[in-house]
Structure formats: structure tokens, C-alpha cells
Scaffold this motif. Structure first.
Motif, PDB file in Angstrom:
ATOM      1  N   ALA A  48      -7.093  -1.391   9.949  1.00  0.00           N
ATOM      2  CA  ALA A  48      -7.103  -0.707  11.241  1.00  0.00           C
ATOM      3  C   ALA A  48      -6.657   0.754  11.141  1.00  0.00           C
ATOM      4  N   GLY A  49      -6.466   1.231   9.922  1.00  0.00           N
ATOM      5  CA  GLY A  49      -6.090   2.627   9.739  1.00  0.00           C
ATOM      6  C   GLY A  49      -4.595   2.886   9.729  1.00  0.00           C
ATOM      7  N   LEU A  50      -3.807   1.836   9.504  1.00  0.00           N
ATOM      8  CA  LEU A  50      -2.350   1.979   9.382  1.00  0.00           C
ATOM      9  C   LEU A  50      -1.923   1.457   8.011  1.00  0.00           C
ATOM     10  N   PRO A  51      -2.280   2.177   6.943  1.00  0.00           N
ATOM     11  CA  PRO A  51      -1.944   1.686   5.604  1.00  0.00           C
ATOM     12  C   PRO A  51      -0.434   1.527   5.408  1.00  0.00           C
ATOM     13  N   VAL A  52      -0.076   0.408   4.792  1.00  0.00           N
ATOM     14  CA  VAL A  52       1.324   0.085   4.554  1.00  0.00           C
ATOM     15  C   VAL A  52       1.814   0.857   3.334  1.00  0.00           C
ATOM     16  N   LEU A  53       2.872   1.627   3.507  1.00  0.00           N
ATOM     17  CA  LEU A  53       3.467   2.404   2.419  1.00  0.00           C
ATOM     18  C   LEU A  53       4.627   1.661   1.764  1.00  0.00           C
ATOM     19  N   ARG A  54       5.395   0.948   2.572  1.00  0.00           N
ATOM     20  CA  ARG A  54       6.509   0.125   2.089  1.00  0.00           C
ATOM     21  C   ARG A  54       6.599  -1.111   2.961  1.00  0.00           C
ATOM     22  N   ARG A  55       7.092  -2.189   2.373  1.00  0.00           N
ATOM     23  CA  ARG A  55       7.282  -3.425   3.141  1.00  0.00           C
ATOM     24  C   ARG A  55       8.523  -4.145   2.670  1.00  0.00           C
ATOM     25  N   SER A  56       9.113  -4.875   3.592  1.00  0.00           N
ATOM     26  CA  SER A  56      10.281  -5.684   3.272  1.00  0.00           C
ATOM     27  C   SER A  56       9.840  -7.073   2.844  1.00  0.00           C
ATOM     28  N   ARG A  57      10.812  -7.854   2.432  1.00  0.00           N
ATOM     29  CA  ARG A  57      10.571  -9.284   2.251  1.00  0.00           C
ATOM     30  C   ARG A  57      10.473  -9.909   3.635  1.00  0.00           C
ATOM     31  N   TRP A  58      10.016 -11.150   3.700  1.00  0.00           N
ATOM     32  CA  TRP A  58      10.023 -11.885   4.965  1.00  0.00           C
ATOM     33  C   TRP A  58      11.405 -12.475   5.168  1.00  0.00           C
ATOM     34  N   TRP A  59      11.939 -12.274   6.325  1.00  0.00           N
ATOM     35  CA  TRP A  59      13.236 -12.807   6.707  1.00  0.00           C
ATOM     36  C   TRP A  59      13.018 -13.990   7.631  1.00  0.00           C
ATOM     37  N   ARG A  60      13.982 -14.905   7.671  1.00  0.00           N
ATOM     38  CA  ARG A  60      13.902 -16.057   8.564  1.00  0.00           C
ATOM     39  C   ARG A  60      15.113 -16.057   9.480  1.00  0.00           C
TER      40      ARG A  60
END
Length: 178
Positions: A48-60
Motif C-alpha cells: 500500500a506504499g508504506l514500506p516497513v523500515l523497522r519492526r518489533s517482535r510480536w508481543w502478547r
């Protein structure tokens, strides 16, 4: 897309221009799990034109305010985005709709929740857009993942770092990575 938690504060990134999006899910819908749904949502952000530059782990974390609802999975990404925050928010709503997000009752279980947490240092308060996100600073399931990838990011109004806000967060105190 950078690896989970990629980057270092030592490198001196300029968080003043960071566009931060929080992702959450506690209903997997047609997916095998909420994590699978969230991974697919990351692909949709890129498309959609919002490239991910950084991401976290998934938290619960337990559902809030009703802990009897299914447990949540949450994460945070920093994306490359257009300069207009309203267009980013419209894109996020469009992606939520693709995942059958039903906006109705506040804090109800949902397939996909995408929140625009911050768009650079902008401070906006209109009927349909508030930046920074008005409750993110008090949610461990947002500030915890954000402090993982950008501990030195400073809240545009409060002036506190993601790391400090995570330590002070009162909602979702049970949130944890993994």
C-alpha cells in the motif's frame, strides 16, 4: 524490510521524522493465528506504499478491558510514508477493511487494528485525527515494542523516550514479547 529489532541507537537515527504504526489482533479470522494475520498485514503495508523500515517482535497481552476475550498480539513498525498524515490514516483504515475489521464497539475483539502512533513531530488534534496517538504512551503493548526498535524516540508532547514510557505504562502491564 529490516530484520526484527534491526538498528542501533548508537547509529544515531533521527526519530524526529519517524512514522510509527502499531498493529494488533486478537481474532485470527481466516488465518491460522493472529501472528500469521499480522505478518500478512506487514506485506499489505508494503504493497500500500508504506514500506516497513523497522519492526518489533510480536508481543502478547490479555485483552483489555475484558480479559475474558482472546489474548492480543501486538507489534510496532516504523514505515516510510507520505508527508500527509491523513493519507497514512486512510491507508491504514483501508488495510483494516481488507482484513474484515469491524469498527463498532470500542476495545472490542478485532481481526486487525492499525493505529497511527506518530507522524514525525506533528501534533494534531482534529475530529478525525489526533497525533500523537492520545493513549499510546500509557500502553505497554505499544511502548514496549516501540522501545525494542526505537528506545530513544521521544514523544512529541511529553518529551519522554519510548523506553521511559514503556517503564511507566499502566495499561497492558502483562504485555511481553513472544
Amino acid at each position: 524490510m529490516l530484520e526484527i529489532g534491526a538498528g542501533s541507537e548508537r547509529d544515531g537515527p533521527d526519530w524526529d521524522e519517524a512514522v510509527i504504526v502499531a498493529l494488533g489482533s486478537n481474532l485470527a479470522g481466516e488465518f491460522a493465528s493472529s501472528e500469521a494475520l499480522l505478518e500478512t498485514a506487514l506485506v499489505h503495508l508494503d504493497q500500500a506504499g508504506l514500506p516497513v523500515l523497522r519492526r518489533s517482535r510480536w508481543w502478547r497481552s490479555a485483552a483489555w478491558p475484558d480479559p475474558s476475550s482472546p489474548e492480543y498480539r501486538n507489534g510496532v513498525v516504523i514505515v516510510e510514508a507520505p508527508p500527509e498524515p491523513r493519507s497514512v490514516l486512510d491507508t491504514l483504515f483501508s488495510i483494516e477493511a481488507e482484513f474484515n475489521r469491524n469498527r463498532g464497539e470500542r476495545n472490542a475483539p478485532r481481526t486487525l487494528d492499525l493505529d497511527l502512533i506518530a507522524h514525525g513531530r506533528r501534533v494534531i488534534d482534529t475530529n478525525d485525527l489526533v497525533l500523537p496517538h492520545p493513549r499510546a504512551h500509557d500502553r505497554l503493548f505499544v511502548m514496549g515494542p516501540l522501545s525494542e526498535i526505537a528506545p530513544g524516540w521521544r514523544h512529541p508532547v511529553l518529551g519522554l523516550t519510548a523506553q521511559v514510557l514503556a517503564a511507566r505504562a499502566g495499561v497492558g502491564a502483562d504485555a511481553r514479547a513472544g
